[in-house]
Design a protein around this motif. Sequence first.
Motif, PDB file in Angstrom:
ATOM      1  N   ASP A   7       0.851  -1.186   0.000  1.00  0.00           N
ATOM      2  CA  ASP A   7       0.000   0.000   0.000  1.00  0.00           C
ATOM      3  C   ASP A   7       0.889   1.238   0.000  1.00  0.00           C
ATOM      4  OD1 ASP A   7      -2.359  -1.562   0.221  1.00  0.00           O
ATOM      5  OD2 ASP A   7      -2.027  -1.758   2.374  1.00  0.00           O
ATOM      6  N   PHE A   8       0.406   2.310  -0.609  1.00  0.00           N
ATOM      7  CA  PHE A   8       1.199   3.530  -0.720  1.00  0.00           C
ATOM      8  C   PHE A   8       0.327   4.738  -0.411  1.00  0.00           C
ATOM      9  CE2 PHE A   8       2.782   7.098  -3.359  1.00  0.00           C
ATOM     10  CZ  PHE A   8       4.011   7.279  -2.736  1.00  0.00           C
ATOM     11  N   SER A   9       0.845   5.631   0.435  1.00  0.00           N
ATOM     12  CA  SER A   9       0.125   6.851   0.767  1.00  0.00           C
ATOM     13  C   SER A   9       1.125   7.951   1.084  1.00  0.00           C
ATOM     14  CB  SER A   9      -0.799   6.620   1.978  1.00  0.00           C
ATOM     15  OG  SER A   9      -0.034   6.237   3.118  1.00  0.00           O
ATOM     16  N   VAL A  10       0.649   9.197   1.044  1.00  0.00           N
ATOM     17  CA  VAL A  10       1.477  10.351   1.398  1.00  0.00           C
ATOM     18  C   VAL A  10       0.681  11.234   2.349  1.00  0.00           C
ATOM     19  CG1 VAL A  10       2.706  12.387   0.563  1.00  0.00           C
ATOM     20  CG2 VAL A  10       2.668  10.310  -0.830  1.00  0.00           C
ATOM     21  N   THR A  11       1.236  11.480   3.540  1.00  0.00           N
ATOM     22  CA  THR A  11       0.612  12.336   4.542  1.00  0.00           C
ATOM     23  C   THR A  11       1.678  13.193   5.192  1.00  0.00           C
ATOM     24  OG1 THR A  11      -1.000  10.578   5.014  1.00  0.00           O
ATOM     25  CG2 THR A  11      -0.839  12.387   6.608  1.00  0.00           C
ATOM     26  N   ASP A  12       1.392  14.489   5.328  1.00  0.00           N
ATOM     27  CA  ASP A  12       2.331  15.405   5.984  1.00  0.00           C
ATOM     28  C   ASP A  12       3.725  15.321   5.380  1.00  0.00           C
ATOM     29  OD1 ASP A  12       0.310  16.215   7.724  1.00  0.00           O
ATOM     30  OD2 ASP A  12       0.832  14.707   9.216  1.00  0.00           O
ATOM     31  N   HIS A  13       3.792  15.258   4.074  1.00  0.00           N
ATOM     32  CA  HIS A  13       5.060  15.220   3.328  1.00  0.00           C
ATOM     33  C   HIS A  13       5.829  13.905   3.491  1.00  0.00           C
ATOM     34  CE1 HIS A  13       4.689  19.419   2.205  1.00  0.00           C
ATOM     35  NE2 HIS A  13       4.515  19.748   3.464  1.00  0.00           N
ATOM     36  N   VAL A  14       5.222  12.905   4.121  1.00  0.00           N
ATOM     37  CA  VAL A  14       5.887  11.613   4.326  1.00  0.00           C
ATOM     38  C   VAL A  14       5.180  10.544   3.488  1.00  0.00           C
ATOM     39  CG1 VAL A  14       6.492   9.806   5.984  1.00  0.00           C
ATOM     40  CG2 VAL A  14       6.638  12.226   6.652  1.00  0.00           C
ATOM     41  N   ALA A  15       5.931   9.902   2.597  1.00  0.00           N
ATOM     42  CA  ALA A  15       5.399   8.780   1.835  1.00  0.00           C
ATOM     43  C   ALA A  15       5.549   7.507   2.661  1.00  0.00           C
ATOM     44  CB  ALA A  15       6.137   8.640   0.508  1.00  0.00           C
ATOM     45  N   HIS A  16       4.527   6.647   2.625  1.00  0.00           N
ATOM     46  CA  HIS A  16       4.539   5.429   3.428  1.00  0.00           C
ATOM     47  C   HIS A  16       4.262   4.230   2.523  1.00  0.00           C
ATOM     48  CE1 HIS A  16       3.152   3.336   7.410  1.00  0.00           C
ATOM     49  NE2 HIS A  16       4.254   2.834   6.916  1.00  0.00           N
ATOM     50  N   ILE A  17       5.222   3.333   2.438  1.00  0.00           N
ATOM     51  CA  ILE A  17       5.094   2.081   1.690  1.00  0.00           C
ATOM     52  C   ILE A  17       4.899   0.964   2.709  1.00  0.00           C
ATOM     53  CG2 ILE A  17       6.281   0.447   0.175  1.00  0.00           C
ATOM     54  CD1 ILE A  17       7.941   2.906  -0.833  1.00  0.00           C
ATOM     55  N   VAL A  18       3.792   0.228   2.604  1.00  0.00           N
ATOM     56  CA  VAL A  18       3.460  -0.811   3.581  1.00  0.00           C
ATOM     57  C   VAL A  18       3.267  -2.137   2.865  1.00  0.00           C
ATOM     58  CG1 VAL A  18       1.949  -1.486   5.479  1.00  0.00           C
ATOM     59  CG2 VAL A  18       2.249   0.941   4.950  1.00  0.00           C
ATOM     60  N   PHE A  19       4.157  -3.095   3.089  1.00  0.00           N
ATOM     61  CA  PHE A  19       3.997  -4.415   2.493  1.00  0.00           C
ATOM     62  C   PHE A  19       2.707  -5.044   3.027  1.00  0.00           C
ATOM     63  CE2 PHE A  19       8.910  -4.593   2.492  1.00  0.00           C
ATOM     64  CZ  PHE A  19       8.936  -3.744   1.395  1.00  0.00           C
ATOM     65  N   ASN A  20       1.902  -5.591   2.110  1.00  0.00           N
ATOM     66  CA  ASN A  20       0.533  -5.975   2.492  1.00  0.00           C
ATOM     67  C   ASN A  20       0.185  -7.434   2.215  1.00  0.00           C
ATOM     68  OD1 ASN A  20       0.286  -6.056  -0.278  1.00  0.00           O
ATOM     69  ND2 ASN A  20      -1.114  -4.313  -0.450  1.00  0.00           N
ATOM     70  N   ARG A  21       1.174  -8.320   2.257  1.00  0.00           N
ATOM     71  CA  ARG A  21       0.901  -9.744   2.045  1.00  0.00           C
ATOM     72  C   ARG A  21       1.356 -10.555   3.263  1.00  0.00           C
ATOM     73  NH1 ARG A  21       3.750 -12.090  -1.557  1.00  0.00           N
ATOM     74  NH2 ARG A  21       2.155 -13.503  -2.357  1.00  0.00           N
ATOM     75  N   PRO A  22       0.808 -10.253   4.451  1.00  0.00           N
ATOM     76  CA  PRO A  22       1.288 -10.928   5.666  1.00  0.00           C
ATOM     77  C   PRO A  22       1.053 -12.428   5.665  1.00  0.00           C
ATOM     78  CG  PRO A  22      -0.750  -9.728   6.104  1.00  0.00           C
ATOM     79  CD  PRO A  22      -0.286  -9.308   4.733  1.00  0.00           C
ATOM     80  N   ASP A  23       0.014 -12.893   4.958  1.00  0.00           N
ATOM     81  CA  ASP A  23      -0.258 -14.329   4.903  1.00  0.00           C
ATOM     82  C   ASP A  23       0.821 -15.084   4.134  1.00  0.00           C
ATOM     83  OD1 ASP A  23      -1.257 -12.823   2.705  1.00  0.00           O
ATOM     84  OD2 ASP A  23      -2.351 -14.587   1.998  1.00  0.00           O
ATOM     85  N   LYS A  24       1.604 -14.361   3.336  1.00  0.00           N
ATOM     86  CA  LYS A  24       2.713 -14.960   2.581  1.00  0.00           C
ATOM     87  C   LYS A  24       4.052 -14.448   3.097  1.00  0.00           C
ATOM     88  CE  LYS A  24      -0.105 -17.116  -0.223  1.00  0.00           C
ATOM     89  NZ  LYS A  24      -0.239 -18.588  -0.215  1.00  0.00           N
ATOM     90  N   ALA A  25       4.081 -13.993   4.332  1.00  0.00           N
ATOM     91  CA  ALA A  25       5.292 -13.448   4.948  1.00  0.00           C
ATOM     92  C   ALA A  25       5.879 -12.304   4.117  1.00  0.00           C
ATOM     93  CB  ALA A  25       6.348 -14.528   5.173  1.00  0.00           C
ATOM     94  N   ASN A  26       4.994 -11.601   3.378  1.00  0.00           N
ATOM     95  CA  ASN A  26       5.421 -10.470   2.543  1.00  0.00           C
ATOM     96  C   ASN A  26       6.584 -10.850   1.627  1.00  0.00           C
ATOM     97  OD1 ASN A  26       3.604  -8.354   3.676  1.00  0.00           O
ATOM     98  ND2 ASN A  26       4.705  -8.898   5.553  1.00  0.00           N
ATOM     99  N   ALA A  27       6.518 -12.077   1.100  1.00  0.00           N
ATOM    100  CA  ALA A  27       7.560 -12.544   0.190  1.00  0.00           C
ATOM    101  C   ALA A  27       7.549 -11.707  -1.086  1.00  0.00           C
ATOM    102  CB  ALA A  27       7.342 -14.012  -0.142  1.00  0.00           C
ATOM    103  N   MET A  28       8.706 -11.616  -1.720  1.00  0.00           N
ATOM    104  CA  MET A  28       8.896 -10.749  -2.885  1.00  0.00           C
ATOM    105  C   MET A  28       8.573 -11.517  -4.153  1.00  0.00           C
ATOM    106  SD  MET A  28      12.434  -8.968  -1.586  1.00  0.00           S
ATOM    107  CE  MET A  28      12.433  -7.897  -0.136  1.00  0.00           C
ATOM    108  N   VAL A  29       7.321 -11.428  -4.576  1.00  0.00           N
ATOM    109  CA  VAL A  29       6.877 -12.088  -5.794  1.00  0.00           C
ATOM    110  C   VAL A  29       7.281 -11.232  -7.001  1.00  0.00           C
ATOM    111  CG1 VAL A  29       4.998 -13.357  -4.710  1.00  0.00           C
ATOM    112  CG2 VAL A  29       4.613 -11.019  -5.510  1.00  0.00           C
ATOM    113  N   LEU A  30       7.087 -11.750  -8.206  1.00  0.00           N
ATOM    114  CA  LEU A  30       7.548 -11.074  -9.415  1.00  0.00           C
ATOM    115  C   LEU A  30       7.070  -9.620  -9.538  1.00  0.00           C
ATOM    116  CD1 LEU A  30       7.391 -13.906 -12.112  1.00  0.00           C
ATOM    117  CD2 LEU A  30       9.422 -12.707 -11.297  1.00  0.00           C
ATOM    118  N   PRO A  31       5.777  -9.310  -9.306  1.00  0.00           N
ATOM    119  CA  PRO A  31       5.355  -7.917  -9.465  1.00  0.00           C
ATOM    120  C   PRO A  31       6.062  -6.948  -8.514  1.00  0.00           C
ATOM    121  CG  PRO A  31       3.451  -9.379  -9.435  1.00  0.00           C
ATOM    122  CD  PRO A  31       4.631 -10.206  -9.033  1.00  0.00           C
ATOM    123  N   PHE A  32       6.489  -7.441  -7.359  1.00  0.00           N
ATOM    124  CA  PHE A  32       7.131  -6.577  -6.367  1.00  0.00           C
ATOM    125  C   PHE A  32       8.336  -5.848  -6.943  1.00  0.00           C
ATOM    126  CE2 PHE A  32      10.733  -6.190  -3.457  1.00  0.00           C
ATOM    127  CZ  PHE A  32      10.210  -5.380  -2.462  1.00  0.00           C
TER     128      PHE A  32
END
Length: 283
Positions: A7-32
């Motif tokens: 997930d990606f958002s920007v608030t108060d000049h801070v960009a926040h990237i949040v890995f969102n696949r906890p059921d897969k241990a946020n593994a790095m699949v091809l699209p990542f």
Amino acid sequence: MSYSTFDFSVTDHVAHIVFNRPDKANAMVLPFWQEMVDVFAEIDDRPEVRAVVISSTGKHFTGGLDLSAFGGIAGDLMKGDRGRLGEQFRRTVAEMQESFTVIERCRVPVLAAIQGGCIGGGVDLVSACDMRYCTDDAWFCIQEINIGMTADVGTLQRLPHLMPSGLVRELAYSGRRFMAAEALQCGLVNASFTNHGLMLEEVMAMARTIASKSPLAIHGTKQMLNYTRDHSVADALDYMQVWQAGMFLTGDLMEQLRANQEKRPAKFDNLMPNKKLVQRRRY
């Protein structure tokens, strides 16, 4: 843009990237791997962004490379002319390296907030960040040696600039787990927190502090720190002279001086939008 692996958002000049696949241990699949390049291109195009935080969800920060997703690629590399296949694989590794080099090249500081396991590619990723923070139960592992390969997307190139060389070699050769307390002791992480919520609160506060400073001064500071790491002191001092010749006379300096005198927070304009003369295709 929308992203499937975080997930990606920007608030108060801070960009926040949040890995969102906890059921897969946020593994790095091809699209990542492509999405990381795309999101940092978006950050570069958004002048209001002054700091970036990368965090995660679930038990682990990331389980690293999803090996099952790369099974087809590995199979293809076993067929055909050895030289041509080798060149194809070299280009594949270069593309994967770029997915984390964009973090290092980002014009603003990038902070990583790590909980649980930070495994394999996760170590490559956080090594490219400006600062790292973790929970007390976090652990790191250069997992590649445990599956019969050499870490190839940044760990072996960046960790020796962050930690003692002998310790990096021990971890890279043995593949053992490197716990939060040891990471804090050797300086890999800036601080360790009792729980995920407290860590995120403190990391976001630090990101907002950075975002409150002159965007031009922060950009210059990151440029100088990265350049100094890779060059001699004399070369870095020469580069600093040239940088200051172009960047020193800025309204940010006067605004900070006025703000200090008036005992108020300084207010800075964003950097100019990144208006490209040549539109390049993003894959």
